[in-house]
Design a protein around this motif. Structure first.
Motif, short mmCIF file in Angstrom:
data_model
loop_
_atom_site.label_atom_id
_atom_site.label_comp_id
_atom_site.label_asym_id
_atom_site.label_seq_id
_atom_site.Cartn_x
_atom_site.Cartn_y
_atom_site.Cartn_z
N GLY A 45 0.82 -1.30 0.07
CA GLY A 45 -0.06 0.16 0.04
C GLY A 45 0.84 1.39 -0.04
N THR A 46 2.06 1.24 -0.19
CA THR A 46 2.92 2.29 -0.11
C THR A 46 3.13 3.15 -1.47
OG1 THR A 46 4.89 0.90 -0.48
CG2 THR A 46 4.33 1.59 2.04
N TRP A 47 2.91 2.25 -2.69
CA TRP A 47 3.30 2.69 -4.10
C TRP A 47 1.57 3.04 -4.53
CZ3 TRP A 47 7.18 0.37 -7.88
CH2 TRP A 47 7.04 1.02 -8.64
N PRO A 48 1.33 4.18 -5.16
CA PRO A 48 0.07 4.17 -5.62
C PRO A 48 0.12 3.47 -7.00
CG PRO A 48 1.02 6.58 -5.09
CD PRO A 48 2.20 5.37 -4.66
N VAL A 49 -1.14 2.59 -6.99
CA VAL A 49 -1.68 1.90 -8.08
C VAL A 49 -2.81 2.64 -8.77
CG1 VAL A 49 -2.45 -0.48 -8.87
CG2 VAL A 49 -0.77 -0.29 -7.25
N LEU A 50 -2.55 2.96 -10.05
CA LEU A 50 -3.72 3.69 -10.56
C LEU A 50 -4.80 2.90 -11.14
CD1 LEU A 50 -1.61 6.32 -12.35
CD2 LEU A 50 -2.78 6.47 -10.36
N GLU A 51 -4.42 1.88 -11.65
CA GLU A 51 -5.34 0.56 -12.34
C GLU A 51 -4.75 -0.79 -12.19
OE1 GLU A 51 -6.46 3.59 -16.11
OE2 GLU A 51 -5.72 1.44 -16.33
N LEU A 52 -5.81 -1.72 -11.99
CA LEU A 52 -5.39 -3.06 -11.76
C LEU A 52 -5.86 -3.83 -13.03
CD1 LEU A 52 -3.77 -5.34 -10.51
CD2 LEU A 52 -5.80 -5.56 -9.21
N HIS A 53 -5.14 -4.43 -13.92
CA HIS A 53 -5.68 -5.28 -15.08
C HIS A 53 -5.34 -6.57 -14.75
CE1 HIS A 53 -6.12 -1.89 -17.66
NE2 HIS A 53 -5.51 -1.37 -16.93
N LEU A 54 -6.58 -7.54 -14.67
CA LEU A 54 -6.25 -9.05 -14.43
C LEU A 54 -6.75 -9.78 -15.59
CD1 LEU A 54 -7.91 -8.95 -10.70
CD2 LEU A 54 -5.47 -8.98 -11.37
#
Length: 261
Positions: A35-44
């Protein structure tokens, strides 16, 4: 670093469209979990097992990250890498730690790494992974002549970049002076040193200085160091690469702190 960031839809991303993608099961899940590095989108990938999709979905929803379940071919099209393993994340700028805050809020006997000019992403990532495994408290790097934290570095570190504070500073010799003023012993790893790493006392507050393969540790930084140590060698090669040398020195420092000298 700001010059390498691009805006898209009002959000900053890490580097160009190609360089902002982080892929691979373990590194993506590790990044989501920390949770420290911002993730803008997750594609699965829709081909993932139901339990894998649910685990990733829960991690993303906990942090308010948009999720897209798509064909595996679409993930490959986005990141241009077939080895995505069904996990792909669009990353925001990496959150470097503040060097002054790290020193102000340090443990009684911190163990730091200072990296001088490591430019290969694989080596840098491997150093970060070793730093996390051996419990280093932080890593300091220069803003120039040093690869920053990229998605390639994150993959090489197996996600450890999200677990060890990494601070960028404008001037490493100036940082060394601040460390010394704070009572931290600077120890440079050099194949030319006379003292073996096993003979040096790593129990006190210590910053281990690692140089690059091309020029080693620059003279201005060596001049600030309190001790030079070397790794025992028995083969014909002149030295280990930066990542391997760092791992050995980190191990010895942790061994002493765990078992005593």
């Amino acid at each position: 670093m700001a010059g390498n960031r691009k805006r898209k839809c009002g959000r900053e991303v890490l580097g160009s469209h190609q360089k902002c993608w982080l892929w691979g099961r373990n590194v993506v899940l590790e990044t989501l979990g920390s949770g420290t590095w911002p993730v803008l989108e997750l594609h699965l990938a829709g081909t993932l097992a139901a339990e894998e999709l649910e685990t990733a979905r829960q991690l993303a929803e906990r942090r308010g990250i948009p999720i897209k379940v798509q064909a595996a071919a679409r993930l490959e099209q986005l990141c241009h890498a077939p080895e995505h393993q069904g996990y792909l994340a669009k990353m925001g700028p990496f959150p470097y730690a503040d060097a002054k805050m790290l020193l102000a809020d340090r443990p009684p006997a911190p163990l730091y790494a200072v990296l001088d000019g490591i430019q290969d992403p694989q080596n840098f990532g491997a150093v970060v992974r070793s730093a996390e495994v051996f419990g280093l408290d932080a890593i300091f790097i220069a803003e120039r002549d040093q690869v920053g934290v990229t998605t390639a570095v994150a993959r090489a570190s197996a996600g450890a970049v999200s677990r060890v504070p990494i601070a960028q500073v404008a001037d490493l010799p100036a940082l060394a002076a601040r460390l010394k003023a704070a009572g931290i012993v600077l120890v440079a790893a050099s194949e030319k040193a006379e003292i073996l790493i096993t003979a040096h006392d790593f129990l006190g507050a210590t910053a281990i200085v690692i140089g690059s393969e091309s020029h080693g540790i620059r003279a201005a930084l060596v001049a600030r160091c309190d001790a030079l140590v070397r790794i025992p060698q028995h083969g014909q090669m002149g030295s280990l690469n930066a990542a391997a040398a760092a791992a050995v020195v980190f191990y010895e420092a942790r061994r002493q702190r765990t078992q005593g000298r």
